[in-house]
Design a protein around this motif. Structure first.
Motif, short mmCIF file in Angstrom:
data_model
loop_
_atom_site.label_atom_id
_atom_site.label_comp_id
_atom_site.label_asym_id
_atom_site.label_seq_id
_atom_site.Cartn_x
_atom_site.Cartn_y
_atom_site.Cartn_z
N UNK A 21 0.84 -1.20 0.00
CA UNK A 21 0.00 0.00 0.00
C UNK A 21 0.89 1.26 0.00
N UNK A 22 1.90 1.26 0.89
CA UNK A 22 2.85 2.38 0.92
C UNK A 22 3.54 2.50 -0.43
N UNK A 23 3.87 1.35 -1.03
CA UNK A 23 4.56 1.33 -2.31
C UNK A 23 3.71 2.00 -3.39
N UNK A 24 2.41 1.67 -3.40
CA UNK A 24 1.52 2.25 -4.42
C UNK A 24 1.39 3.76 -4.23
N UNK A 25 1.26 4.20 -2.97
CA UNK A 25 1.19 5.64 -2.69
C UNK A 25 2.48 6.33 -3.13
N UNK A 26 3.60 5.65 -2.91
CA UNK A 26 4.89 6.24 -3.28
C UNK A 26 5.02 6.36 -4.80
N UNK A 27 4.54 5.35 -5.51
CA UNK A 27 4.57 5.39 -6.98
C UNK A 27 3.67 6.53 -7.45
N UNK A 28 2.52 6.69 -6.81
CA UNK A 28 1.60 7.79 -7.17
C UNK A 28 2.27 9.14 -6.94
N UNK A 29 2.97 9.26 -5.80
CA UNK A 29 3.58 10.55 -5.43
C UNK A 29 4.77 10.89 -6.32
N UNK A 30 5.56 9.90 -6.67
CA UNK A 30 6.80 10.17 -7.40
C UNK A 30 6.67 9.93 -8.90
N UNK A 31 5.71 9.11 -9.28
CA UNK A 31 5.57 8.73 -10.69
C UNK A 31 6.65 7.74 -11.11
N UNK A 32 7.40 7.24 -10.14
CA UNK A 32 8.50 6.32 -10.43
C UNK A 32 8.00 4.88 -10.20
N UNK A 33 7.90 4.13 -11.27
CA UNK A 33 7.31 2.79 -11.21
C UNK A 33 8.27 1.76 -10.61
N UNK A 34 9.53 2.15 -10.42
CA UNK A 34 10.56 1.19 -10.00
C UNK A 34 10.22 0.49 -8.67
N UNK A 35 9.54 1.25 -7.76
CA UNK A 35 9.21 0.66 -6.46
C UNK A 35 8.28 -0.55 -6.62
N UNK A 36 7.41 -0.46 -7.61
CA UNK A 36 6.48 -1.56 -7.88
C UNK A 36 7.20 -2.67 -8.63
N UNK A 37 8.12 -2.27 -9.54
CA UNK A 37 8.88 -3.28 -10.30
C UNK A 37 9.72 -4.14 -9.35
N UNK A 38 10.24 -3.50 -8.31
CA UNK A 38 11.08 -4.25 -7.35
C UNK A 38 10.30 -5.34 -6.62
N UNK A 39 8.98 -5.26 -6.70
CA UNK A 39 8.15 -6.27 -6.03
C UNK A 39 8.38 -7.67 -6.63
N UNK A 40 9.00 -7.73 -7.82
CA UNK A 40 9.31 -9.05 -8.40
C UNK A 40 10.30 -9.82 -7.51
N UNK A 41 11.06 -9.10 -6.69
CA UNK A 41 12.06 -9.81 -5.85
C UNK A 41 11.37 -10.61 -4.72
N UNK A 42 10.51 -9.99 -3.91
CA UNK A 42 9.88 -10.82 -2.86
C UNK A 42 8.69 -11.63 -3.38
N UNK A 43 8.25 -11.37 -4.61
CA UNK A 43 7.06 -12.04 -5.11
C UNK A 43 7.14 -13.57 -5.00
N UNK A 44 8.27 -14.19 -5.40
CA UNK A 44 8.36 -15.65 -5.25
C UNK A 44 8.18 -16.11 -3.80
N UNK A 45 8.63 -15.27 -2.88
CA UNK A 45 8.50 -15.63 -1.46
C UNK A 45 7.02 -15.64 -1.06
N UNK A 46 6.28 -14.64 -1.57
CA UNK A 46 4.85 -14.58 -1.26
C UNK A 46 4.16 -15.83 -1.80
#
Lengths: 61, 287
Positions: A21-46
């Motif tokens: 949720x914080x990540x999505x707000x941060x992407x909205x605030x900065x317009x930088x999609x990288x924070x969401x792209x980085x989610x591929x790293x923990x995604x396998x763990x989830x």
């Protein structure tokens, strides 16, 4: 099947969702999609955690 | 889980002492951090608040209470599974171990024993200079990672479940750290910093976060989980008494801290500084 068996998995997922949720707000605030792209790293763990929850713990209990 | 009055005398005394001591430390250091920050040279920065000024206390409360709630839930789970003693070891050990591990770097940097490292900017309750939510967040990630690793590979080998738990935790932190370090970008004040601020310079960075942080995460989760699993084994096989388990568990924490200090210091001085300094792999966030 006891709910208590799943608490650890649920806790981690809630924690990750709160960060997401914080990540999505941060992407909205900065317009930088990288924070969401980085989610591929923990995604396998989830996925692993959900897999463990569905198949391993259920089988055991 | 048994009611407090139904617990054995040792458990009752242990719980009272450990939670009483932690409560006292958290109360005193929270008061010092908020009311007497000059005593420990708390850096003056613009704290990243998302809610307006009149709701800031509530924002701190929500942040702290939600992690406390999740931790209590997880503590209940561990207690149901392994008993109150082992659950308390994991919870309080997490706070003490991560608290002091972070503190070594924070105060070492702040008071000139090492180069500046990092500091936390926002927190309601503080365990020395670490916000309580950070210690409890570590407890949640560490226990859940080790638990998932244990179930996934059905391994009874303590080394491998601790090792994989460490890898899982680092993978979560690789995503989480850049978000919280850049949280200031979504705060109301444009000059706000992140939830924590990295001050290390001329070092190897991944996503603009020092590599040492991720190595530290792995090491801390791996060592802590390994110690806890060893104690669990000895306790459940009745090799050691409760008193002996307690003394060995808390007695080993300074050794784990020393191990972290030596390994991380060695890697930074002898590997990163000579070969990889000033290298930022995939920079993320502001300058």
């Amino acid at each position: 099947m006891a709910f208590k068996e799943y608490i650890s998995i649920i806790t981690l997922i809630v924690f990750v969702l709160a960060t997401l949720l914080n990540c999505i707000f941060l992407v909205q605030a900065t317009g930088d999609i990288i924070y969401l792209v980085l989610f591929v790293i923990p995604f396998p763990i989830i996925i692993i955690v959900i897999y463990v929850g569905i198949f391993k713990i259920r089988k055991k209990s | 889980m048994k009611a407090f009055s139904d617990l054995e005398q040792f458990d009752r005394r242990f719980l009272l002492i450990i939670f009483g001591a932690l409560g006292a430390v958290i109360t005193i250091t929270t008061i010092i951090h908020h009311l007497f920050p000059f005593l420990i040279q708390v850096p003056t920065v613009v704290i990243p608040f998302i809610l307006p000024a009149q709701l800031r206390l509530m924002e701190l409360l929500i942040w702290d209470l939600s992690t406390v709630f999740l931790s209590v839930l997880l503590y209940y789970h561990v207690a149901k599974k392994h008993g109150i003693l082992l659950a308390t070891f994991f919870l309080t050990g997490s706070i003490i171990f991560t608290g002091f591990e972070g503190l070594m770097w924070i105060l070492g940097g702040r008071f000139g024993l090492t180069n500046p490292t990092y500091f936390f900017s926002r927190g309601g309750l503080w365990f020395f200079e670490i916000p309580l939510y950070a210690c409890l967040g570590w407890f949640i990630i560490a226990y859940s990672s080790v638990y998932a690793a244990e179930h996934l590979f059905k391994t009874d080998r303590i080394f491998w479940s601790a090792f994989l738990g460490g890898i899982f935790a680092v993978m979560i932190d690789l995503w989480m750290d850049p978000i919280y370090v850049n949280l200031g970008a979504m705060a109301l004040d444009a000059n706000a910093v992140g939830l924590w601020v990295w001050e290390m310079q001329h070092t190897l960075e991944i996503f603009s976060i020092p590599f040492m942080n991720f190595l530290g995460w792995f090491l801390v989760v791996f060592l802590f989980a390994y110690l806890w699993e060893k104690i669990r084994e000895a306790y459940q096989m009745k090799h050691w008494s409760k008193r002996k388990c307690t003394l060995i568990f808390y007695g080993c924490i300074p050794l784990l801290l020393l191990t972290c200090l030596v390994v991380l210091g060695f890697v930074e001085i002898y590997i990163i500084q000579p070969f990889f300094h000033d290298l930022n792999i995939l920079p993320v966030g502001g300058p």
